[in-house]
Scaffold this active site. Sequence first.
Site, mmCIF file in Angstrom:
data_model
loop_
_atom_site.group_PDB
_atom_site.id
_atom_site.type_symbol
_atom_site.label_atom_id
_atom_site.label_comp_id
_atom_site.label_asym_id
_atom_site.label_seq_id
_atom_site.Cartn_x
_atom_site.Cartn_y
_atom_site.Cartn_z
ATOM 1 N N GLU A 81 5.061 -84.584 25.842
ATOM 2 C CA GLU A 81 3.892 -85.381 25.496
ATOM 3 C C GLU A 81 3.814 -85.750 24.013
ATOM 4 O O GLU A 81 3.307 -86.807 23.669
ATOM 5 C CB GLU A 81 2.610 -84.622 25.891
ATOM 6 C CG GLU A 81 2.406 -84.452 27.385
ATOM 7 C CD GLU A 81 2.006 -85.750 28.071
ATOM 8 O OE1 GLU A 81 1.810 -86.768 27.375
ATOM 9 O OE2 GLU A 81 1.900 -85.752 29.308
ATOM 10 N N SER A 341 -24.180 -37.308 61.928
ATOM 11 C CA SER A 341 -23.786 -35.924 61.639
ATOM 12 C C SER A 341 -23.074 -35.756 60.299
ATOM 13 O O SER A 341 -22.581 -34.669 60.006
ATOM 14 C CB SER A 341 -22.861 -35.413 62.749
ATOM 15 O OG SER A 341 -23.551 -35.364 63.982
#
Length: 677
Positions: A81, A341
């Site tokens: 770029e 339980s």
Amino acid sequence: MRALLPALAAVLFLGAAARDAADAWIDATMLPPLAAETSVEVLDRNGTLLRAYTVEDGRWRLAASPDRVDPLYLRMLVAYEDHRFRSHPGIDALALLRAAGQALAHGRIVSGGSTLSMQTARLLEDSGTGRWAGKLRQMRVALALERRIGKDGILALYLARAPFGGNLEGIAAGSLAWFGKPPARLSPAEAALLVALPQSPETRRPDRAAHAARAARDRVLARMAEAGVLKPETAARAARSPVPATRRPFPELAPHLADRARAAEPGARLHRLTLDADLQARLETLVRDTVRPMGARLSAALIVADHQSGEILAEIGSPDYTDTARDGFVDMARAPRSPGSTLKPLIYGLAFAEGLAHPETLIEDRPTAFGTYRPSNFDGRFRGTLPVRAALQASLNIPAVALTEALGPARLLARLKRAGASPALPDGPPGLAIALGGLGLTLEDLARLYAALAEGGRPVPLHWRTGAAPVAEGAPVLPPEAAWQVGDILRGVPAPASAPQGRIAFKTGTSYGHRDAWAVGFDGRHVVAVWIGRADGTPVPGAFGADRAAPLLFDAFARLGPPEALPPPPPGTLIATNSALPAPLRRFARPGASQGTDPLRLAFPPDGADLALDGATLTVKLAGGTPPFTLLADGRPIATGLRHRTAALPAPGPGFVTLSAIDATGHAARARLHLID
């Protein structure tokens, strides 16, 4: 020569004035906002993304910085770029002259000549690329950005704002969506595609325009080979790689916990949790696959924690966050439910700590009234006299309630709170029913309780945020000896058939009406807690903790690797047979109650029974009465001094026989039997 001096001075003056004017023009530039809202990210203990949230406009814009991006991608980006990025002031005059010449020669714009600084300016203002007014504005903003934030700042802005197709912004979002990984480690082919996409993100989307995406990527690869960034053979090999055919979904691991983290600190953009992303993913799959065949409305929750450090390693609130049929959005790891339980280990541990019982103490499991409360066992059967160890392993209700009566329900609640639990109680003072699940606890509460059991009774402040300072250690839940005794008993509970036996201490539970199935257990390092049921609290017929939750518990432990060894007994632990115990510990007696208040009866065999002989023995079970007992067959003693209520005795010969039992007070019970050979 003298005539030229004024002209030269004038030129220098005008040049300086122009420079000053340009500087003033650049300095006066009104920059657009540089900070943009980024996605909230939730990371695991290793920095792996668990979940992210879109920003307000629905875009994925994850935070990115050059130090979190593969250096190869950065070299390729700059080379493709803007190869003079590090040397120009924001505008590349040579690139602009080249672009202008190409435009004049072709009558149209062929190349843009935009620098990375100008592209970043365009991204900040969302301005076009082809209009001269837009170009001039980008140049001015680029020059101002160079002065105010420098090259690295501009590169960071580009990495955060570059478009990658659809609602993806920034290199982190693009890399995750197209390759399923963060941008820290990219292959040459992946880096090239991510360099090419921002130029035309919609026309090059790999999932919609694979040919265009491949062509653009290959142009980048060819240029990188020409520029010497890649070796030609590396570029050629990368060009043979396929482009992704689909856009990957963003991670959505631990959604309930991620929501909690975000709600707890709404202003934070980054949340670091103690979870392990790999373990979390494997356990989410396990829970989903386990629950799917159980019914469309069934839900489940699971927690894994390191009980040594208190760090939660995985937490699952439902099988599928988006499954509305299962109410998947409800976090069942935090929902108060009846624990069934699962509190019995704490009851027995307190009894050991208070000197009321020992694992080898004998205790009664027979029909018993505690005032108006008459509990029974899940299967409706009673086992008579048996050791406390066996009573806990069989999860019998009468012994647990009898011990709770002796301890006091308030003491049980106090120790629960010491463990970090927050029990939800019905109106009124706590009663004996809390021993069998008559209160509300969350899965997190139970994980804390069992973590304390695993850690010798010390409270373990479980936490899920990294760096969170654990709550200061308080009073112990149990003494180390009592905690070890409980773990030793639970280690003897039969595991599912395919699971390792005797390596994990665990307890299952089923709430009243089969609404909740539980399993909680620990080895030497980890504690795992499991809940299965319906989020709306409706019954699940036939669901038991041992059948539904325990297999999932052991499957979760299997995902953790081989179980770590449980600790040896503390030095002060009393390990003895029943006969070697101190006299008060040999048999548990309810305070203020007599063991013989109920009348003596023969619970088995019943009167009038036709009974097939099983070898040379006859099993006899007694209920009520006061030991020791004497048994007679047709008036002849066959056993004396019996203290157990179940005995295997020499069987009389076949035929009719009258079996009699006499207790210590002289009360008797008889049954007429027909024994068949």
